[in-house]
Write an enzyme that holds these catalytic residues in place. Structure first.
Site, PDB file in Angstrom:
ATOM      1  N   LYS A  82      48.586  45.049  37.565  1.00 55.51           N
ATOM      2  CA  LYS A  82      49.674  45.950  37.941  1.00 55.51           C
ATOM      3  C   LYS A  82      49.475  47.238  37.165  1.00 55.51           C
ATOM      4  O   LYS A  82      49.449  47.232  35.931  1.00 55.51           O
ATOM      5  CB  LYS A  82      51.057  45.351  37.620  1.00 55.51           C
TER       6      LYS A  82
ATOM      7  N   GLU B 213      40.929  41.544  41.678  1.00 55.84           N
ATOM      8  CA  GLU B 213      41.963  40.740  41.008  1.00 55.84           C
ATOM      9  C   GLU B 213      41.807  39.242  41.259  1.00 55.84           C
ATOM     10  O   GLU B 213      41.764  38.791  42.407  1.00 55.84           O
ATOM     11  CB  GLU B 213      43.355  41.178  41.475  1.00 55.84           C
TER      12      GLU B 213
ATOM     13  N   PRO C 167      34.537  42.332  41.001  1.00 57.39           N
ATOM     14  CA  PRO C 167      34.249  40.926  40.673  1.00 57.39           C
ATOM     15  C   PRO C 167      34.664  39.941  41.753  1.00 57.39           C
ATOM     16  O   PRO C 167      34.178  38.815  41.764  1.00 57.39           O
ATOM     17  CB  PRO C 167      35.047  40.692  39.385  1.00 57.39           C
ATOM     18  N   PHE C 168      35.568  40.337  42.669  1.00 60.91           N
ATOM     19  CA  PHE C 168      36.053  39.380  43.661  1.00 60.91           C
ATOM     20  C   PHE C 168      35.908  39.916  45.081  1.00 60.91           C
ATOM     21  O   PHE C 168      36.823  39.823  45.892  1.00 60.91           O
ATOM     22  CB  PHE C 168      37.506  39.008  43.369  1.00 60.91           C
TER      23      PHE C 168
END
Length: 532
Positions: free
Chosen positions: A342, A325, A307-308
């Site tokens: 995490k 993230e 997504p990033f």
């Protein structure tokens, strides 16, 4: 020179809080500026363009915020992967802000940007200058419903800016600590199948505005061919990525972190290292390709949708990021979301084994503890700027599955008071807690002493500060950073950072295995093999 002309503006609390425009419009509500009104003009594409092809079609610096998801991705991931943005930096209203060698440098296009004053350099903290620049820019309501981006500042803030938050006083090696560009031209793509071109128009700058309108017509009329990475030149088989330290040295550093935790100096330390990719003959093989680093990025994105994702061509830097993230999202109305990760497991090829790996991660006491520590840290970071009582945990330790890994993801939300400086919000939470450990300042100092080198773009953030007041920033992980000679294109350095959270229950060999897993997830797509 300490020339601060052009930065004196009303305080953020005196400025109106922008809100997204309810309908796409060629002329959303204009924003007053020192030289007239400004607004975003919009053209809708008849069909969705290939952003990779558009990026390949120019030599100009650019920022591509590239969202995608693998088949079967969790529902929660679709919202964060809905929008992709390709921003050009060579428009007539462009500006560049970089922080390098502890100095702020602002380069403004001659006689074209009415908000930021003259080009200058000054001895000021990066976040202080960023706050002034965001406050000086016009407020531009979002022209595309649901999309927070309405032009504005795009680029990266590197990890070494953590010195402004109590971290070690280091600077990045070979490039700026931060590089943001004010973009007045961009293409926005919605994963649901629509695309728009955006350009800035200022009534007091008719020639520049006419150039942007002409660009809108040109880009929406173009028929770009899809850029296919398959079959393009790539790194030779067996190209090595050499570790900055040996595996044994990393495991020794893990034990040193555990000793600090035992002594009460931290609860968790994010310990990282880096791998240097060496390929001296690279330019000779790829000389016919306009931007070989973009070709490499296209290869990576084809095998690992995230997504990033991001590709940045900024001066001497080429940044290829496959980050899953989000660091922070701030809406124009002041809602804040942080989504720390995490806990990571490499996916198995066998479906039964893969489900077992996923279940093991979900039940892992160690990984859940790591995640909860960072959630608590981020809650406290957001409390520094949020309205009292508004900080909340919306989900805790959910497992999300991507093409190569399973990960534990949590979501923290908050609400800002109207007019709150977006630079202040980001500064209060910077660097990302998932890349520091907890407590943040103590963990950063421990990690810096053990790592002994700057992280650069890696562990910082990539994204935008929109003129609408919205912000969306990813954590720069799984990121390949290349520094080139701007005149010849010859590669000076290529590095890939990786690391993990060390807690008292960490096993040094397992932590080293995690570094190898994260490194392999990106470098294997280029044909490189990590050796340490």
């Amino acid at each position: 020179m300490d020339d601060r002309r052009g930065l004196s503006r009303p305080s953020p609390s005196q400025r109106p809080s922008p809100s997204p425009s309810p309908h796409p419009s060629p002329s959303p509500s204009p924003s007053p500026s020192p030289r007239g009104t400004a607004h975003v003009e919009v053209r809708r594409f008849a069909r969705v363009p290939d952003l990779g092809a558009l990026a390949a079609g120019t030599d100009a610096d650019l920022v591509w915020l590239d969202s995608s998801l693998p088949a079967g991705a969790p529902a929660a991931a679709h919202d964060r992967a809905r929008w992709s943005v390709l921003a050009w930096t060579d428009g007539p209203f462009g500006a560049r802000f970089r922080h390098e060698d502890r100095r702020a440098h602002l380069d403004v296009a001659p006689a074209s940007v009415p908000w930021f004053g003259e080009s200058r350099s000054e001895d000021r903290a990066a976040f202080d200058v960023l706050a002034d620049l965001l406050d000086a820019a016009p407020v531009l309501p979002g022209p595309v419903p649901g999309c927070g981006f309405a032009l504005g500042w795009v680029g990266f803030l590197g990890y070494e800016l953590g010195r402004e938050s109590g971290g070690a006083d280091r600077t990045a090696d070979g490039h700026a600590d931060a590089d943001l560009r004010f973009t007045d031209r961009a293409v926005v793509v919605d994963e649901h199948g629509s695309a728009w071109a955006l350009a800035l128009v200022v009534d007091a700058a008719p020639a520049a505005s006419a150039a942007n309108r002409a660009w809108l017509d040109e880009v929406t009329a173009s028929t770009t061919a899809t850029v296919v990475a398959e079959g393009e030149p790539r790194l030779p088989a067996g190209t090595e990525a050499t570790g900055r330290v040996t595996r044994a040295a990393y495991e020794t550093a893990v034990e040193a972190c555990r000793a600090e935790i035992r002594d009460g100096n931290a609860f968790q330390v994010c310990l990282t290292t880096a791998f240097e990719v060496r390929d001296p003959g690279r330019e000779a093989r790829l000389g016919s390709v306009r931007d070989p680093h973009l070709v490499e990025y296209l290869r990576l994105r084809a095998v690992d949708p995230v997504p990033f994702g991001a590709y940045l061509r900024l001066g001497p830097l080429r940044v290829a990021s496959r980050s899953p993230e989000r660091f922070l999202r701030v809406t124009a109305s002041g809602a804040v979301v942080a989504e720390p990760i995490k806990g990571t497991r490499r996916r198995a090829t066998d479906p039964v084994e893969d489900r077992a790996v996923r279940a093991e991660l979900a039940a892992s006491v160690k990984d859940r503890a790591e995640n909860v520590m960072i959630v608590d840290l981020l809650r406290n970071d957001l409390l520094r700027t949020a309205l009292p009582g508004s900080v909340r945990v919306d989900r805790l330790c959910d497992v999300e599955t991507y093409a190569s890994v399973h990960q534990l993801v949590s979501t923290i939300g908050a609400v800002l008071a109207p007019g709150t400086s977006r630079a202040r919000v980001v500064h209060a939470a910077f660097p990302p807690g998932s890349m520091t450990g907890a407590p943040k300042i103590s963990a950063m100092r421990i990690a810096d002493r053990l790592e002994g080198a700057p992280r650069g773009v890696y562990s910082g953030v990539i994204g935008y500060f929109s003129a609408s007041g919205a912000v969306d920033l990813s954590v720069a992980i799984r990121t390949l950073v290349t520094v080139v000679d701007e005149g010849t294109g010859v590669v000076r350095s290529r590095s890939f950072g990786a690391g993990g959270a060390v807690t008292w229950s960490s096993v040094a060999a397992d932590e080293a295995d995690e570094v190898e897993t994260k490194t392999r997830s990106v470098l294997s797509g280029l044909g490189a093999v990590a050796r340490w």
